[in-house]
Motif scaffolding. Structure first.
Motif, PDB file in Angstrom:
ATOM      1  N   UNK B 281       0.836  -1.201   0.000  1.00 42.66           N
ATOM      2  CA  UNK B 281       0.000   0.000   0.000  1.00 42.66           C
ATOM      3  C   UNK B 281       0.872   1.253   0.000  1.00 42.66           C
ATOM      4  N   UNK B 282       0.970   1.865  -1.179  1.00 36.78           N
ATOM      5  CA  UNK B 282       1.741   3.093  -1.307  1.00 36.78           C
ATOM      6  C   UNK B 282       1.175   3.920  -2.472  1.00 36.78           C
ATOM      7  N   UNK B 283      -0.061   3.566  -2.851  1.00 35.68           N
ATOM      8  CA  UNK B 283      -0.716   4.204  -3.983  1.00 35.68           C
ATOM      9  C   UNK B 283      -1.384   5.506  -3.532  1.00 35.68           C
ATOM     10  N   UNK B 284      -1.117   6.628  -4.208  1.00 39.20           N
ATOM     11  CA  UNK B 284      -1.717   7.904  -3.796  1.00 39.20           C
ATOM     12  C   UNK B 284      -3.237   7.921  -3.945  1.00 39.20           C
ATOM     13  N   UNK B 285      -3.805   6.983  -4.711  1.00 41.91           N
ATOM     14  CA  UNK B 285      -5.260   6.958  -4.890  1.00 41.91           C
ATOM     15  C   UNK B 285      -5.980   6.142  -3.827  1.00 41.91           C
ATOM     16  N   UNK B 286      -5.203   5.601  -2.913  1.00 43.36           N
ATOM     17  CA  UNK B 286      -5.787   4.807  -1.851  1.00 43.36           C
ATOM     18  C   UNK B 286      -5.506   5.524  -0.529  1.00 43.36           C
ATOM     19  N   UNK B 287      -6.511   5.652   0.335  1.00 43.91           N
ATOM     20  CA  UNK B 287      -6.359   6.434   1.569  1.00 43.91           C
ATOM     21  C   UNK B 287      -5.202   5.923   2.427  1.00 43.91           C
ATOM     22  N   UNK B 288      -5.125   4.602   2.556  1.00 45.88           N
ATOM     23  CA  UNK B 288      -4.063   4.046   3.398  1.00 45.88           C
ATOM     24  C   UNK B 288      -2.702   4.262   2.741  1.00 45.88           C
ATOM     25  N   UNK B 289      -2.665   4.023   1.416  1.00 47.92           N
ATOM     26  CA  UNK B 289      -1.421   4.244   0.684  1.00 47.92           C
ATOM     27  C   UNK B 289      -0.957   5.684   0.834  1.00 47.92           C
ATOM     28  N   UNK B 290      -1.902   6.605   0.797  1.00 45.90           N
ATOM     29  CA  UNK B 290      -1.556   8.019   0.900  1.00 45.90           C
ATOM     30  C   UNK B 290      -0.954   8.350   2.267  1.00 45.90           C
ATOM     31  N   UNK B 291      -1.451   7.651   3.295  1.00 48.81           N
ATOM     32  CA  UNK B 291      -0.908   7.877   4.638  1.00 48.81           C
ATOM     33  C   UNK B 291       0.585   7.537   4.661  1.00 48.81           C
ATOM     34  N   UNK B 292       0.945   6.389   4.080  1.00 46.05           N
ATOM     35  CA  UNK B 292       2.359   6.002   4.050  1.00 46.05           C
ATOM     36  C   UNK B 292       3.167   6.949   3.168  1.00 46.05           C
ATOM     37  N   UNK B 293       2.536   7.377   2.060  1.00 45.56           N
ATOM     38  CA  UNK B 293       3.230   8.314   1.173  1.00 45.56           C
ATOM     39  C   UNK B 293       3.551   9.612   1.894  1.00 45.56           C
ATOM     40  N   UNK B 325      12.969   0.004  -6.144  1.00 47.30           N
ATOM     41  CA  UNK B 325      13.390  -0.037  -7.540  1.00 47.30           C
ATOM     42  C   UNK B 325      12.180  -0.138  -8.471  1.00 47.30           C
ATOM     43  N   UNK B 326      11.205  -0.993  -8.082  1.00 40.64           N
ATOM     44  CA  UNK B 326      10.133  -1.315  -9.028  1.00 40.64           C
ATOM     45  C   UNK B 326       8.861  -0.489  -8.857  1.00 40.64           C
ATOM     46  N   UNK B 327       8.591  -0.031  -7.624  1.00 45.80           N
ATOM     47  CA  UNK B 327       7.316   0.653  -7.393  1.00 45.80           C
ATOM     48  C   UNK B 327       7.486   2.161  -7.594  1.00 45.80           C
ATOM     49  N   UNK B 328       6.825   2.693  -8.636  1.00 44.66           N
ATOM     50  CA  UNK B 328       7.056   4.089  -8.999  1.00 44.66           C
ATOM     51  C   UNK B 328       6.410   5.065  -8.029  1.00 44.66           C
ATOM     52  N   UNK B 329       5.545   4.572  -7.141  1.00 44.81           N
ATOM     53  CA  UNK B 329       4.920   5.465  -6.168  1.00 44.81           C
ATOM     54  C   UNK B 329       5.834   5.817  -4.997  1.00 44.81           C
TER      55      UNK B 329
END
Lengths: 77, 614
Positions: B281-293, B325-329
């Motif tokens: 979970x590191x996707x800016x479109x997901x609330x939880x991902x955004x928290x980590x971002x 390396x692989x996850x662009x977020x």
């Protein structure tokens, strides 16, 4: 409520031997000065979820008065 | 000067003090009652004794609770201090009164806590901006006058001052923010002026920020002010004292520089070994991902200000590195980390290794790890490490780390800003060293350029930072405040040296400095420190050449040095011997005296070209 208040007194004045009475005043506890008094007020307010009025804090003389105020404002007997 | 040597308590007393320290350590600073209770116990031990740092606290309101809490927190963190408490309404009385006990106390740190209620006269409503700015200048001059007065009489003292907390009441209501002549705007502007224009011997504490953080309805206790002139609610005393304590500690060399981070559920949501580099979970479109971002973004900013980052994660190395390396977020990249530990060994052990690799002390490290069990292990085994109590909610990671005040420094320099770049370049230097036939060859290929020169005024900030932050390459571990360093730089029989270094990969800026004192026919090395980032490069040889030159310039017969052992400076134990000094004495306390006769012209071989452009 008296037991709870006694615990608070023991904690604030850092003396496990304190036995509070209604007649007790600042003269009866050695470490009771203005600094510890305001700290005592802070802890009582927090523990009993009450707020003393400025007037009450200025004029309270005995532990009895304190107990009456707590009883009538917190509902704890 | 007063004797500041510590009084060593008897064994029984020492045990009681250790127990008290443990109790205070386990107390939340927000629990003001317990803190002040322990402060009461502490004062029984310290009553009437002069020891450690001398700190004066002056305020226009009641400062007694604050002073006790401050003493307690400093003691918890290993700093013993003696206090001078100003009179009530005392800033001006103490500072401007010639006969004041404040000056005879000779404080090293002066804490000033002014209050908005000190300012009695505001410009009339509808005043022009010109008039308003005259008033603000006058308030500022008043304050500056106090600073200057202290600085003239106590040139070595560092002033640590709170700014103004803007009050709740606004007679104009919301209109205040619309008019430059309003009290709210004027106090804010005064704070800004203080921030922008204060001299270096003054450090401002952002009390206004702290009050806003707590919420002013809780910060102010009007009844408390009427009853005992408390400038803020009694229950905030512990948190406020800790703010000041952190700054005083930073001036005592206790500065944290490195953030060690876990990965799974710390830098991203989920477990990478199960969900994969693209599944975490590191996707800016997901609330939880955004928290980590948002946490990563904050950590990146810390990195940009010079905080060293390291990873310590229970993972397989390859899998752990994949998301970077692989996850662009991902906001953080591998190059942001000075050190990457992913394995299945004990975290305490890993952190100890990280400290070694980066060449810093364990007490410079902050750990942020979502796993309470891991935190407990590190807390138990490495008491020096600051372990952050990470909340369950990732959206609150940023505020948790921020409000821990973990990275409280005395200054920010351009060397700090380039630090993360230098760690990236370390990787390339490592490759170069691998390729070189031998170490000398590596040093030659680094194409180092450097210069050692007398410290100029613009370098004083960095010099003071180095003196206060260096623990390992530090012969005597003398700490000086910025005010003291500035005072030293003006003394005729003192020479401040600073050394700059660059190589083909990095420009390090000022990496080493020394304070030399002429005492008749001797040149004494009072202080010699070097940044750990440039060890084994020959910089110490170039420095010594200059120290020798100064000794000759002064007409000295010999250079005297001293090694005072601490827990951390073992690496310079043999330094003076290696440079050709004779050890002349080993004292009972472990300190060693050294001497170097100037007849021995140093023949030092190093591969740093003198930088003629500097």
């Amino acid at each position: 409520m008296k037991e709870k208040l006694q615990e608070i007194f023991r904690d604030v004045f850092d003396d496990e031997t304190i036995e509070i009475t209604r007649e007790m005043t600042a003269d009866d506890i050695e470490s009771w000065d203005s600094l510890t008094y305001f700290r005592l007020i802070m802890v009582i307010e927090k523990e009993f979820h009450i707020k003393f009025t400025t007037e009450k804090v200025s004029n309270m003389k005995t532990v009895g008065e304190m107990m009456d105020y707590i009883a009538s404002n917190s509902g704890e007997k | 000067m007063k004797d500041t040597s510590l009084i060593v308590p008897e064994k029984g007393v020492q045990m009681e003090l250790n127990e008290l320290k443990r109790l205070i350590r386990d107390t939340d600073v927000a629990d003001v009652n317990s803190l002040l209770k322990y402060a009461g116990r502490l004062s029984k031990y310290f009553a009437g004794k002069q020891m450690g740092k001398r700190i004066a606290v002056l305020g226009t309101c009641n400062i007694q609770y604050f002073t006790r809490a401050l003493q307690c927190i400093l003691f918890r963190d290993g700093i013993e201090a003696t206090f001078y408490e100003g009179e009530y309404d005392g800033i001006k009385m103490d500072v401007l009164g010639e006969e004041s006990g404040f000056y005879s106390f000779e404080p090293e740190i002066v804490v000033l806590i002014p209050d908005y209620r000190d300012i009695k006269k505001f410009p009339p409503l509808l005043s022009s901006l010109e008039t308003v700015s005259e008033y603000i200048s006058a308030y500022y001059k008043d304050m500056r006058n106090i600073w200057q007065h202290i600085n003239e009489k106590l040139p070595n003292a560092q002033i640590v001052m709170a700014n103004y907390v803007v009050p709740i009441d606004r007679s104009l209501g919301n209109l205040e923010v619309n008019y430059g002549f309003s009290r709210q705007v004027i106090l804010q502007e005064l704070n800004l002026k203080i921030s922008r224009e204060h001299p270096r011997y003054v450090t401002i504490v952002d009390m206004e920020y702290q009050a806003a953080l707590i919420g002013k309805m809780n910060w102010f206790d009007e009844s408390g002010y009427m009853l005992n002139k408390s400038p803020f609610s009694l229950s905030e005393t512990g948190r406020v004292a800790e703010l000041f304590a952190k700054i005083i500690e930073a001036y005592c060399g206790k500065v944290r520089k490195c953030l060690v981070l876990d990965l799974d559920n710390t830098l991203w949501g989920g477990v990478v070994s199960e969900e994969g580099a693209l599944g975490i979970k590191i996707d800016p479109n997901d609330a939880v991902g955004e928290a980590y971002l948002s946490f990563q973004t904050y950590v990146k900013r810390l990195n940009e200000r010079g905080i060293i980052l390291a990873v310590c994660s229970k993972n397989d190395m390859e899998i752990a590195k994949e998301p970077f390396v692989k996850n662009r977020n991902m906001v953080l990249k591998l190059e942001n980390f000075a050190c990457f530990h992913a394995n299945w060994r004990n975290k305490a052990e890993n952190i100890r290794q990280i400290a070694q690799e980066i060449n810093i002390g364990l007490d410079s490290i902050v750990l942020f790890d979502d796993n309470p069990a891991e935190r407990e292990i590190v807390k138990m085994q490495l008491q020096e490490v600051l372990v952050i109590e990470v909340p369950q909610e990732p959206a609150e990671y940023v505020r948790t780390l921020e409000t821990s005040n973990a990275f409280c420094w005395t200054a920010l320099t351009k060397e700090d800003l380039s630090r993360s770049e230098t760690y990236k370049a370390d990787v390339r230097r490592g490759e170069l060293q691998q390729a070189a036939d031998n170490y000398d060859e590596y040093l030659i290929q680094l194409k180092m350029k450097g210069k050692v020169k007398r410290t100029t005024e613009s370098d004083l900030l960095r010099v003071s930072q180095l003196v206060n932050k260096s623990n390992q390459f530090n012969l005597r571990t003398m700490r000086y405040t910025e005010a003291e360093i500035t005072a030293l730089s003006k003394e005729p029989d003192v020479a401040l040296l600073s050394a700059v270094l660059s190589d083909k990969f990095s420009n390090y800026g000022i990496v080493s400095c020394a304070i030399l004192k002429r005492i008749e026919k001797e040149c004494f090395i009072d202080t010699w420190v070097m940044s750990c980032r440039v060890l084994k490069r020959g910089m110490e040889l170039m420095m010594f050449q200059k120290i020798y030159d100064i000794a000759i310039e002064w007409g000295c017969e010999c250079i005297k040095g001293e090694y005072i052992p601490t827990e951390k400076n073992g690496m310079v134990h043999g330094l003076l011997t290696d440079l050709g000094f004779d050890r002349t004495a080993v004292n009972d306390n472990g300190c060693e005296d050294y001497s170097y006769h100037v007849q021995n012209i140093p023949t030092l071989k190093f591969y740093i070209e003198e930088d003629v452009n500097l």
